[in-house]
Write a protein that holds these residues in place. Structure first.
Motif, PDB file in Angstrom:
ATOM      1  N   ARG A  26      -1.062  -1.241  -1.334  1.00  0.00           N
ATOM      2  CA  ARG A  26      -1.390  -0.076  -0.487  1.00  0.00           C
ATOM      3  C   ARG A  26      -0.979  -0.333   0.947  1.00  0.00           C
ATOM      4  O   ARG A  26      -0.373   0.527   1.600  1.00  0.00           O
ATOM      5  N   GLU A  27      -1.264  -1.516   1.468  1.00  0.00           N
ATOM      6  CA  GLU A  27      -0.890  -1.857   2.845  1.00  0.00           C
ATOM      7  C   GLU A  27       0.627  -1.815   3.029  1.00  0.00           C
ATOM      8  O   GLU A  27       1.127  -1.267   4.026  1.00  0.00           O
ATOM      9  N   GLN A  28       1.355  -2.373   2.070  1.00  0.00           N
ATOM     10  CA  GLN A  28       2.820  -2.364   2.148  1.00  0.00           C
ATOM     11  C   GLN A  28       3.358  -0.936   2.095  1.00  0.00           C
ATOM     12  O   GLN A  28       4.278  -0.581   2.840  1.00  0.00           O
ATOM     13  N   LEU A  29       2.773  -0.126   1.229  1.00  0.00           N
ATOM     14  CA  LEU A  29       3.244   1.249   1.076  1.00  0.00           C
ATOM     15  C   LEU A  29       2.889   2.118   2.270  1.00  0.00           C
ATOM     16  O   LEU A  29       3.672   2.989   2.662  1.00  0.00           O
ATOM     17  N   ILE A  30       1.740   1.901   2.865  1.00  0.00           N
ATOM     18  CA  ILE A  30       1.392   2.648   4.082  1.00  0.00           C
ATOM     19  C   ILE A  30       2.403   2.343   5.179  1.00  0.00           C
ATOM     20  O   ILE A  30       2.844   3.247   5.896  1.00  0.00           O
ATOM     21  N   ALA A  31       2.770   1.073   5.327  1.00  0.00           N
ATOM     22  CA  ALA A  31       3.774   0.697   6.335  1.00  0.00           C
ATOM     23  C   ALA A  31       5.097   1.409   6.059  1.00  0.00           C
ATOM     24  O   ALA A  31       5.738   1.937   6.985  1.00  0.00           O
ATOM     25  N   LEU A  32       5.503   1.442   4.795  1.00  0.00           N
ATOM     26  CA  LEU A  32       6.736   2.152   4.438  1.00  0.00           C
ATOM     27  C   LEU A  32       6.611   3.649   4.701  1.00  0.00           C
ATOM     28  O   LEU A  32       7.549   4.281   5.200  1.00  0.00           O
ATOM     29  N   ALA A  33       5.475   4.227   4.353  1.00  0.00           N
ATOM     30  CA  ALA A  33       5.262   5.663   4.573  1.00  0.00           C
ATOM     31  C   ALA A  33       5.293   6.005   6.057  1.00  0.00           C
ATOM     32  O   ALA A  33       5.781   7.076   6.441  1.00  0.00           O
TER      33      ALA A  33
END
Length: 167
Positions: A26-33
């Motif tokens: 989730r943390e990695q994907l939030i950064a990407l988003a």
């Protein structure tokens, strides 16, 4: 940022999620988003990561972003419609869940999970007859149980005629 770097980071986050490390994913994907706010694939996977953690309300805007424009693969679009519809249902937004899941079933009529979740949402809106009929059709369409397959024509018929009597 290069597309290759985005692809590598997205693949890594998906792999991390697949390994059960949902919070890190989730943390990695939030950064990407944050870096790619118009990327529908990133939005879809970010929504999914929130859902896995029971963060349904936080998943909604990502699902909506993913579905708000073209670009998702058919499999991801099915997942996004199912995820958003299911999330709306969990949040008690039953009418919106039904509308979203109906859209999914309209686009992907053979997708059994979409039909199943639509039946659940219909139950929540008091549409018990339609929910039961949908599940009966699904059972008749997908069961390999000989005690069901032997009666498939009758089950299909009565799925649409639940209130019919022999009078």
């Amino acid at each position: 940022m290069s597309g290759a770097n985005r692809d590598r980071r997205l693949a890594e986050a998906i792999s991390v999620r697949g390994a059960g490390r949902h919070e890190l994913a989730r943390e990695q994907l939030i950064a990407l988003a944050d870096e790619f706010p118009d990327d529908v694939e990133v939005a879809f996977h970010t929504a999914w990561a929130h859902d896995l953690l029971g963060l349904e309300a936080a998943a909604v805007p990502f699902y909506e972003r993913a579905l708000g424009q073209e670009g998702l693969s058919p499999a991801d679009r099915q997942g996004a419609l199912l995820g958003l519809g299911s999330t709306y249902r969990v949040l008690g937004r039953y009418e919106t869940a039904v509308a979203t899941l109906r859209r999914g079933v309209d686009e992907f009529p053979d997708h059994a999970a979409l039909r199943t979740f639509l039946a659940m949402a219909l139950y929540n809106t008091g549409e018990h007859r339609e929910a039961t009929g949908l599940l009966l059709h699904l059972l008749a369409d997908t069961s390999q149980d000989p005690t069901i397959t032997d009666y498939r024509p009758a089950i299909d018929y009565y799925a649409d005629h639940l209130d019919e009597t022999g009078d």
